[in-house]
Design an enzyme around this catalytic site. Structure first.
Site, PDB file in Angstrom:
ATOM      1  N   LYS A 173      30.334  34.232  67.522  1.00 39.07           N
ATOM      2  CA  LYS A 173      31.003  33.689  68.720  1.00 39.07           C
ATOM      3  C   LYS A 173      30.879  34.639  69.920  1.00 39.07           C
ATOM      4  CE  LYS A 173      31.692  30.847  65.637  1.00 39.07           C
ATOM      5  NZ  LYS A 173      30.619  29.899  65.405  1.00 39.07           N
ATOM      6  N   ASP A 198      29.585  25.003  68.915  1.00 34.16           N
ATOM      7  CA  ASP A 198      30.630  24.718  67.917  1.00 34.16           C
ATOM      8  C   ASP A 198      31.779  25.727  68.039  1.00 34.16           C
ATOM      9  OD1 ASP A 198      31.928  23.538  65.793  1.00 34.16           O
ATOM     10  OD2 ASP A 198      30.735  24.518  64.243  1.00 34.16           O
ATOM     11  N   ASN A 199      32.894  25.366  67.430  1.00 35.00           N
ATOM     12  CA  ASN A 199      34.066  26.259  67.293  1.00 35.00           C
ATOM     13  C   ASN A 199      34.621  26.736  68.626  1.00 35.00           C
ATOM     14  OD1 ASN A 199      32.146  27.472  64.646  1.00 35.00           O
ATOM     15  ND2 ASN A 199      34.019  26.327  64.317  1.00 35.00           N
ATOM     16  N   GLU A 229      36.111  22.668  60.590  1.00 35.04           N
ATOM     17  CA  GLU A 229      35.354  22.212  59.406  1.00 35.04           C
ATOM     18  C   GLU A 229      36.194  22.250  58.120  1.00 35.04           C
ATOM     19  OE1 GLU A 229      34.091  24.342  61.756  1.00 35.04           O
ATOM     20  OE2 GLU A 229      33.057  26.030  60.824  1.00 35.04           O
TER      21      GLU A 229
HETATM   22  C1  SAM Z   1      29.032  29.335  61.186  1.00 37.79           C
HETATM   23  S1  SAM Z   1      27.601  29.804  60.330  1.00 37.79           S
HETATM   24  C2  SAM Z   1      26.464  28.535  60.772  1.00 37.79           C
HETATM   25  C3  SAM Z   1      26.778  27.232  60.111  1.00 37.79           C
HETATM   26  C4  SAM Z   1      25.685  26.201  60.239  1.00 37.79           C
HETATM   27  N1  SAM Z   1      25.309  26.008  61.618  1.00 37.79           N
HETATM   28  C5  SAM Z   1      26.172  24.877  59.683  1.00 37.79           C
HETATM   29  O1  SAM Z   1      26.987  24.221  60.347  1.00 37.79           O
HETATM   30  O2  SAM Z   1      25.742  24.506  58.588  1.00 37.79           O
HETATM   31  C6  SAM Z   1      27.027  31.167  61.294  1.00 37.79           C
HETATM   32  C7  SAM Z   1      25.690  31.731  60.843  1.00 37.79           C
HETATM   33  O3  SAM Z   1      25.158  32.476  61.942  1.00 37.79           O
HETATM   34  C8  SAM Z   1      24.500  33.618  61.459  1.00 37.79           C
HETATM   35  N2  SAM Z   1      24.467  34.567  62.587  1.00 37.79           N
HETATM   36  C9  SAM Z   1      25.482  35.326  63.078  1.00 37.79           C
HETATM   37  N3  SAM Z   1      25.074  35.993  64.164  1.00 37.79           N
HETATM   38  C10 SAM Z   1      23.782  35.642  64.366  1.00 37.79           C
HETATM   39  C11 SAM Z   1      22.816  35.993  65.349  1.00 37.79           C
HETATM   40  N4  SAM Z   1      23.109  36.821  66.355  1.00 37.79           N
HETATM   41  N5  SAM Z   1      21.589  35.421  65.264  1.00 37.79           N
HETATM   42  C12 SAM Z   1      21.282  34.563  64.247  1.00 37.79           C
HETATM   43  N6  SAM Z   1      22.164  34.217  63.290  1.00 37.79           N
HETATM   44  C13 SAM Z   1      23.386  34.733  63.353  1.00 37.79           C
HETATM   45  C14 SAM Z   1      25.315  34.056  60.269  1.00 37.79           C
HETATM   46  O4  SAM Z   1      24.551  34.852  59.393  1.00 37.79           O
HETATM   47  C15 SAM Z   1      25.743  32.717  59.668  1.00 37.79           C
HETATM   48  O5  SAM Z   1      24.829  32.321  58.691  1.00 37.79           O
END
Ligand code: SAM
Length: 244
Positions: A173, A198-199, A229
């Protein structure tokens, strides 16, 4: 025997308080691996709907940070409405939202690129997407946006376009605004691009929200209220912005 909601609530608390969730993108208790096993065993091959249903079913007892069914349906309608040929996702996790997005992309030869920082999640997402029969239309890339700009430019060139027409932001975020600005300043999004974040209520991304409010002459934004979610009593929202 306690109801599923009881286990789900405690798995939710565990996930949101685990430092690994924020810093590594996995909860750290093996739930993502268990999800993949559940999907591979119980969902029909080459059926995005069956894969999504299997994930939703798993999440009734074990909470995971996939967008879920209620917000997922809103995401589906945003994709259908924009009808992109080339789309980008930031944050693949286990591939649930990528499966949703790709299955709503109706243009011939459409392509979704999903960036994910965690290599294990990349592997999980690829297997889940492959099981859904969508691997020819979704490419999951391991890394963060600042290090993948040239690779994304090359992909856009190979797809004979300059910009992503649709972007789904669902990663760290604190990185929403900085990554949005990276896309904008590097010309990877443009007029007509729809960006869904999202969120935006829980846990929220105040800097991104302030930016969109301040730049309303450039980006038309609507906020879609919904539940978080898999937790129906916790309010959340999607912010849908169109570059005018
Ligand atoms: C909330 S989950 C995503 C959920 C997915 N979009 C879904 O709804 O099925 C957040 C994901 O973002 C990845 N993440 C966090 N920071 C990131 C970044 N700077 N670049 C790429 N991926 C990142 C995390 O490893 C995690 O797998």
């Amino acid at each position: 025997m306690l109801p599923d909601g009881f286990y789900q609530f405690f798995s939710f608390l565990r996930a949101i308080t685990s430092p690994a969730t924020k810093f590594e993108g996995v909860v750290g208790d093996g739930r993502e691996k268990a999800l993949l096993k559940h999907v591979l065993i119980s969902a029909d091959n080459d059926s995005p709907d069956s894969v999504l249903e299997a994930v939703n079913d798993f999440c009734k007892r074990t909470w995971l940070m996939c967008i879920g069914d209620e917000k997922g349906a809103l995401l589906d309608s945003c994709v259908l409405h924009r009808n992109p040929r080339v789309a980008l996702e930031l944050g693949a996790y286990c591939g649930y939202s990528a499966t949703r997005i790709a299955s709503q992309m109706k243009e011939p030869a459409s392509m979704l690129i999903s960036l994910e920082m965690n290599a294990t999640n990349v592997d999980t997402a690829r297997q889940l997407i492959n099981h859904a029969g969508l691997s020819s239309r979704v490419r999951v890339i391991n890394g963060v946006l600042s290090e993948k700009l040239q690779e994304l430019r090359n992909i856009l060139n190979s797809l004979k376009t300059n910009i992503f027409e649709f972007v789904f932001i669902d990663h760290n975020k604190d990185s929403y605004l900085s990554d949005f600005l990276l896309l904008k300043e590097n010309g990877l999004i443009g007029k007509g691009t729809v960006i869904v974040a999202d969120n935006m209520k829980f846990p929220g991304s105040p800097k991104y929200r302030r930016y969109l409010r301040k730049h309303s002459e450039e980006f038309e934004t609507v906020e879609l209220k919904c539940a978080f979610e898999y937790i129906s009593w916790l309010p959340d929202s999607l912010m849908v912005s169109t570059w005018k």
